[in-house]
Write an enzyme that holds these catalytic residues in place. Structure first.
Site, mmCIF file in Angstrom:
data_model
loop_
_atom_site.group_PDB
_atom_site.id
_atom_site.type_symbol
_atom_site.label_atom_id
_atom_site.label_comp_id
_atom_site.label_asym_id
_atom_site.label_seq_id
_atom_site.Cartn_x
_atom_site.Cartn_y
_atom_site.Cartn_z
ATOM 1 N N MET A 1 -62.397 0.316 -0.638
ATOM 2 C CA MET A 1 -61.371 -0.349 0.154
ATOM 3 C C MET A 1 -61.793 -1.788 0.404
ATOM 4 O O MET A 1 -62.938 -2.042 0.826
ATOM 5 C CB MET A 1 -61.172 0.412 1.464
ATOM 6 C CG MET A 1 -60.506 1.774 1.232
ATOM 7 S SD MET A 1 -60.167 2.672 2.755
ATOM 8 C CE MET A 1 -61.809 3.191 3.182
ATOM 9 N N MET A 2 -60.861 -2.691 0.162
ATOM 10 C CA MET A 2 -61.148 -4.121 0.230
ATOM 11 C C MET A 2 -61.698 -4.489 1.611
ATOM 12 O O MET A 2 -61.130 -4.075 2.622
ATOM 13 C CB MET A 2 -59.876 -4.945 0.012
ATOM 14 C CG MET A 2 -59.105 -4.593 -1.243
ATOM 15 S SD MET A 2 -59.826 -5.275 -2.719
ATOM 16 C CE MET A 2 -59.458 -6.975 -2.508
ATOM 17 N N CYS A 83 -52.102 -0.307 -5.313
ATOM 18 C CA CYS A 83 -52.053 -1.382 -4.317
ATOM 19 C C CYS A 83 -50.699 -2.101 -4.385
ATOM 20 O O CYS A 83 -50.286 -2.531 -5.463
ATOM 21 C CB CYS A 83 -53.188 -2.372 -4.560
ATOM 22 S SG CYS A 83 -53.161 -3.714 -3.361
ATOM 23 N N LYS A 122 -56.205 5.844 -9.841
ATOM 24 C CA LYS A 122 -55.661 6.106 -8.494
ATOM 25 C C LYS A 122 -54.229 5.594 -8.484
ATOM 26 O O LYS A 122 -53.978 4.437 -8.823
ATOM 27 C CB LYS A 122 -56.488 5.388 -7.440
ATOM 28 C CG LYS A 122 -55.921 5.569 -6.035
ATOM 29 C CD LYS A 122 -57.008 5.433 -4.986
ATOM 30 C CE LYS A 122 -56.452 5.582 -3.577
ATOM 31 N NZ LYS A 122 -56.039 4.303 -3.000
ATOM 32 N N ASN A 194 -54.900 12.044 -1.667
ATOM 33 C CA ASN A 194 -55.278 10.993 -0.710
ATOM 34 C C ASN A 194 -54.066 10.662 0.156
ATOM 35 O O ASN A 194 -52.931 10.762 -0.285
ATOM 36 C CB ASN A 194 -55.750 9.751 -1.495
ATOM 37 C CG ASN A 194 -55.848 8.506 -0.631
ATOM 38 O OD1 ASN A 194 -55.111 7.542 -0.844
ATOM 39 N ND2 ASN A 194 -56.746 8.496 0.332
ATOM 40 N N GLY A 195 -54.371 10.220 1.377
ATOM 41 C CA GLY A 195 -53.310 9.762 2.282
ATOM 42 C C GLY A 195 -53.250 10.607 3.533
ATOM 43 O O GLY A 195 -52.884 11.785 3.461
ATOM 44 N N GLY A 216 -59.822 7.683 3.257
ATOM 45 C CA GLY A 216 -59.919 6.226 3.361
ATOM 46 C C GLY A 216 -60.196 5.804 4.793
ATOM 47 O O GLY A 216 -61.349 5.734 5.227
HETATM 48 C C1 LIG Z 1 -58.575 -2.118 4.607
HETATM 49 C C2 LIG Z 1 -58.096 -1.270 3.456
HETATM 50 C C3 LIG Z 1 -58.404 -1.665 2.166
HETATM 51 C C4 LIG Z 1 -57.995 -0.895 1.083
HETATM 52 N N1 LIG Z 1 -58.364 -1.267 -0.168
HETATM 53 C C5 LIG Z 1 -58.094 -0.446 -1.215
HETATM 54 C C6 LIG Z 1 -58.612 -0.718 -2.507
HETATM 55 O O1 LIG Z 1 -59.320 -1.710 -2.732
HETATM 56 N N2 LIG Z 1 -58.288 0.143 -3.502
HETATM 57 C C7 LIG Z 1 -57.523 1.265 -3.293
HETATM 58 O O2 LIG Z 1 -57.295 2.053 -4.224
HETATM 59 N N3 LIG Z 1 -57.030 1.541 -2.082
HETATM 60 C C8 LIG Z 1 -57.307 0.727 -1.045
HETATM 61 N N4 LIG Z 1 -56.837 1.042 0.202
HETATM 62 C C9 LIG Z 1 -55.984 2.237 0.366
HETATM 63 C C10 LIG Z 1 -56.848 3.473 0.652
HETATM 64 O O3 LIG Z 1 -57.744 3.704 -0.405
HETATM 65 C C11 LIG Z 1 -55.977 4.718 0.802
HETATM 66 O O4 LIG Z 1 -55.289 4.967 -0.390
HETATM 67 C C12 LIG Z 1 -54.964 4.607 1.929
HETATM 68 O O5 LIG Z 1 -55.523 4.003 3.078
HETATM 69 C C13 LIG Z 1 -54.434 6.000 2.304
HETATM 70 O O6 LIG Z 1 -55.498 6.889 2.564
HETATM 71 P P1 LIG Z 1 -56.046 7.169 4.069
HETATM 72 O O7 LIG Z 1 -54.863 7.652 4.860
HETATM 73 O O8 LIG Z 1 -57.123 8.200 3.877
HETATM 74 O O9 LIG Z 1 -56.566 5.867 4.592
HETATM 75 C C14 LIG Z 1 -57.219 0.274 1.296
HETATM 76 C C15 LIG Z 1 -56.912 0.655 2.609
HETATM 77 C C16 LIG Z 1 -57.340 -0.108 3.673
HETATM 78 C C17 LIG Z 1 -56.997 0.324 5.082
#
Ligand SMILES: Cc1cc2nc3c(=O)[nH]c(=O)nc-3n(C[C@H](O)[C@H](O)[C@H](O)COP(=O)(O)O)c2cc1C
Length: 314
Positions: A1-2, A83, A122, A194-195, A216
């Site tokens: 995650m960025m 993304c 992904k 995921n999600g 995430g």
């Molecule tokens: C700050 C932030 C940065 C993220 N950066 C990426 C990323 O670089 N690549 C990616 O596939 N998903 C990225 N995501 C999305 C998460 O990987 C994930 O798919 C999304 O948050 C849903 O999952 P969660 O509910 O478990 O957080 C990012 C999410 C957040 C909050």
């Protein structure tokens, strides 16, 4: 995650979850090829297994970047097709590629031909108002045929207009059943969902249906959930939070000796006592103290002591 899952973060998460596979921030293929690799591909051997996530849509550039990732010791290369940000759409990568299965297949095929490590994807369920399972399954089949055996399904659509990236993680409804159906119909594929997965109980319920779960935000804001899930799946003992954190000390001291400021590392541990007595005090001691130049491990001990005193700041 960025901005979140940098090398410091991943070293910490590895201590919490010895069995998990960890993912880097997304790095664009061009950045891998032309940018500051020492920074962008920074990795500590104790993180592994770790996957490098790439962004891009040029098959040859992605293939070269994947090769560089393999040479740098990553165990998997993952292509981001999820993304939704404007910047990413403008670059024709990320979630908008859900509309271009043939191009994603070309990318995966070129990457898979360039490396011996797995190439995974992904993705989302679709984009905008699409609500067509067959179209989603067509995307998966096309990309699987090109050499991707494992998919990480962020189980909601990406809305490419009118929603911020943050809203795109919250507003489009979750439909886990699409991921479950995919697994039922295509048992040979590895499917991770995921999600919105925030608890061990949620994760274990998904694992009745699919092969993997990707966490995430919960993993970042409440990292002990990673430890509880890992222990639950491996049958291992639960270790106390303070003990896990103290296991990070040799890593922290090695980085401090190299001139890395403590704040860059401890920002990732702020959520360790999430929901616990003293959790706010822990956070506060670290966030107030870590930016002071020359601060060392003793600050982390002070933060742990604050949880043990269970004193909440006024
Ligand atoms: C700050 C932030 C940065 C993220 N950066 C990426 C990323 O670089 N690549 C990616 O596939 N998903 C990225 N995501 C999305 C998460 O990987 C994930 O798919 C999304 O948050 C849903 O999952 P969660 O509910 O478990 O957080 C990012 C999410 C957040 C909050």
């Amino acid at each position: 995650m960025m901005d979140w899952t940098d090398s410091h973060c991943r070293v910490f998460h590895r201590l919490l979850a010895p069995q998990a596979r960890l993912y880097t921030e997304m790095v664009h293929a061009n950045a891998v090829l032309q940018g500051d690799r020492a920074r962008l591909l920074a990795r500590d051997p104790r993180e592994n297994p770790v996957a490098l996530q790439l962004g891009g849509s040029d098959p040859q550039l992605l293939a070269q970047a994947a090769r560089v990732g393999q040479e740098h010791g990553f165990d998997e290369v993952n292509l981001n097709v999820g993304c939704p940000s404007d910047r990413v759409q403008a670059g024709r990568f990320g979630a908008c590629l859900m509309k271009e299965p043939a191009l994603v297949a070309e990318c995966v095929s070129a990457m898979a031909a360039a490396v011996a490590i797995p190439v995974t994807v992904k993705c989302r369920l679709g984009v905008d108002e699409e609500n067509d399972y067959d179209r989603f399954a067509f995307f998966i089949d096309r990309v699987a045929a090109a050499g991707c055996a494992t998919f990480f399904v962020h189980a909601r659509n990406a809305w490419l207009q009118g929603l911020s990236p943050k809203e795109n993680r919250e507003v489009p409804p979750l439909r886990y059943d699409w991921a479950y159906r995919l697994k039922q119909e295509r048992p040979a594929l590895g499917i991770a969902v995921n999600g919105g997965i925030a608890t061990v109980e949620d994760a274990l319920a998904h694992l009745q249906q699919v092969d993997g779960v990707m966490l995430g935000r919960a993993a970042y804001h409440d990292p002990y959930v990673l430890h509880r899930l890992d222990a639950s799946l491996s049958g291992g003992e639960l270790r106390p939070r303070a003990e896990l954190l103290r296991a990070l000390r040799p890593y922290v001291e090695a980085r401090l000796a190299e001139g890395v400021a403590l704040k860059h590392i401890v920002r990732h541990v702020l959520g360790l006592f999430h929901g616990q007595p003293g959790g706010r005090a822990f956070r506060q001691v670290l966030s107030e103290g870590a930016h002071r130049p020359g601060t060392g491990w003793e600050l982390v001990e002070q933060a742990i002591a604050a949880t043990e005193r269970r004193v909440e700041p006024a």
